[in-house]
Design an enzyme around this catalytic site. Structure first.
Site, short mmCIF file in Angstrom:
data_model
loop_
_atom_site.label_atom_id
_atom_site.label_comp_id
_atom_site.label_asym_id
_atom_site.label_seq_id
_atom_site.Cartn_x
_atom_site.Cartn_y
_atom_site.Cartn_z
CG ASP A 186 11.58 -13.88 30.16
OD1 ASP A 186 12.49 -14.59 30.64
OD2 ASP A 186 11.48 -13.64 28.95
CG HIS A 191 16.13 -10.48 29.39
ND1 HIS A 191 16.30 -9.98 28.12
CD2 HIS A 191 15.47 -11.66 29.24
CE1 HIS A 191 15.75 -10.81 27.25
NE2 HIS A 191 15.25 -11.83 27.90
CB ILE A 206 19.31 -7.77 25.20
CG1 ILE A 206 18.81 -9.20 25.44
CG2 ILE A 206 20.70 -7.78 24.58
CD1 ILE A 206 18.67 -10.03 24.18
N GLY A 209 12.43 -9.02 24.28
CA GLY A 209 11.71 -8.71 23.05
C GLY A 209 10.25 -8.40 23.31
#
Length: 282
Positions: A186, A191, A206, A209
């Protein structure tokens, strides 16, 4: 702009993927396995000396199909809303896979409120064709409400018991946790890129998830099944708030027979980051 009819017609069939023990080892390390390299319970997940074990949540990274790539949403404002996983058999340490993916639902939250898109991926082993796992994922496109689709909110979330948790497990993420986890595939710049993160409303990049999801899976493996990955049959969550690399994730667990209800919190901010978690044990 999202075109609802075009979106609902999106599907990909018989996509082929392969992974080896390298990917299995990388995933385990990226969600915290082996942080203590002398831990005999976690070593089988990060060292192939004996039969290599697989973290069940790894299923979420093995078959990346860009189904929504050209659906019209603003990719820079996309976050993961929900993840549901059903395991039909334990993940092998390496395998060749065949996957079918399609959009199964889309909900319009309204202009300025975003869109919720559900996709389903069914995965089978290339050798023999046995069903391996099914993924149901919800993508929250924060910048794409008002496209004219139906209103709604998808499947009802799993209720968390009102009593105090039966078990808790804390895990301190690394400052570079997102940079490590993104090596699973990903590469969303949200990120990794501080400037982009600030531009879309976050003070810093961040954590994925799905990395938090994997950390919760590790906690459940440790605290409820004595690290026996074969016992996890399903793992469902709703992502509620972001985690920032370096924060401590506390996984709270409630045990009711073969069901583990769980949620994850970042106590430093008093934030629930994963809610309505449900793990089914076999």
């Amino acid at each position: 702009m999202i075109d609802y009819e075009q979106l609902m017609g999106l599907k990909r069939e018989a996509e082929r993927f392969s992974y080896t023990d390298r990917e299995t080892l990388l995933y385990a390390v990226s969600v915290g396995m082996g942080r203590d390299p002398l831990d005999a319970n976690e070593l089988p997940y990060v060292y192939e000396k004996s039969a290599l074990r697989t973290v069940p949540s790894m299923a979420t990274v093995l078959t990346r199909i860009p189904l929504l790539k050209d659906c019209g949403y603003d990719y820079t404002k996309v976050v993961h809303g929900e993840q549901r996983l059903t395991l039909h058999r334990p993940l092998p340490p390496q395998a060749d896979l065949i996957a079918d993916a399609r959009v199964v639902a889309a909900y319009d939250k309204g202009a300025g409120k975003g869109a919720l898109i559900y996709t389903q991926t069914d995965v089978r082993l290339a050798n023999g064709g046995q069903a391996l796992y099914t993924l149901l994922s919800a993508t929250f496109a924060r910048g794409d409400g008002g496209f004219g689709g139906p209103t709604g909110s998808g499947p009802a979330p799993h209720p968390i018991p009102a009593r105090a948790p039966d078990l808790t497990e804390s895990f301190e993420t690394r400052a570079d946790q997102a940079l490590l986890y993104r090596l699973n595939g990903d590469r969303n710049p949200l990120h990794a890129d501080p400037e982009l993160a600030r531009r879309v409303g976050f003070p810093a990049p961040i954590l994925h998830g799905l990395c938090t999801y994997g950390i919760a899976c590790r906690a459940i493996l440790k605290m409820t099944v004595d690290y026996d990955h074969r016992r996890i049959r399903a793992l469902d969550v709703r992502f509620s708030k972001p985690v920032y690399p370096g924060e401590t994730i506390e996984t709270q667990m409630w045990l009711d027979g073969g069901t583990v209800s769980f949620r994850c919190i970042v106590s430093q901010r008093g934030a629930v980051v994963i809610d309505h978690g449900r793990c089914l044990l076999g």
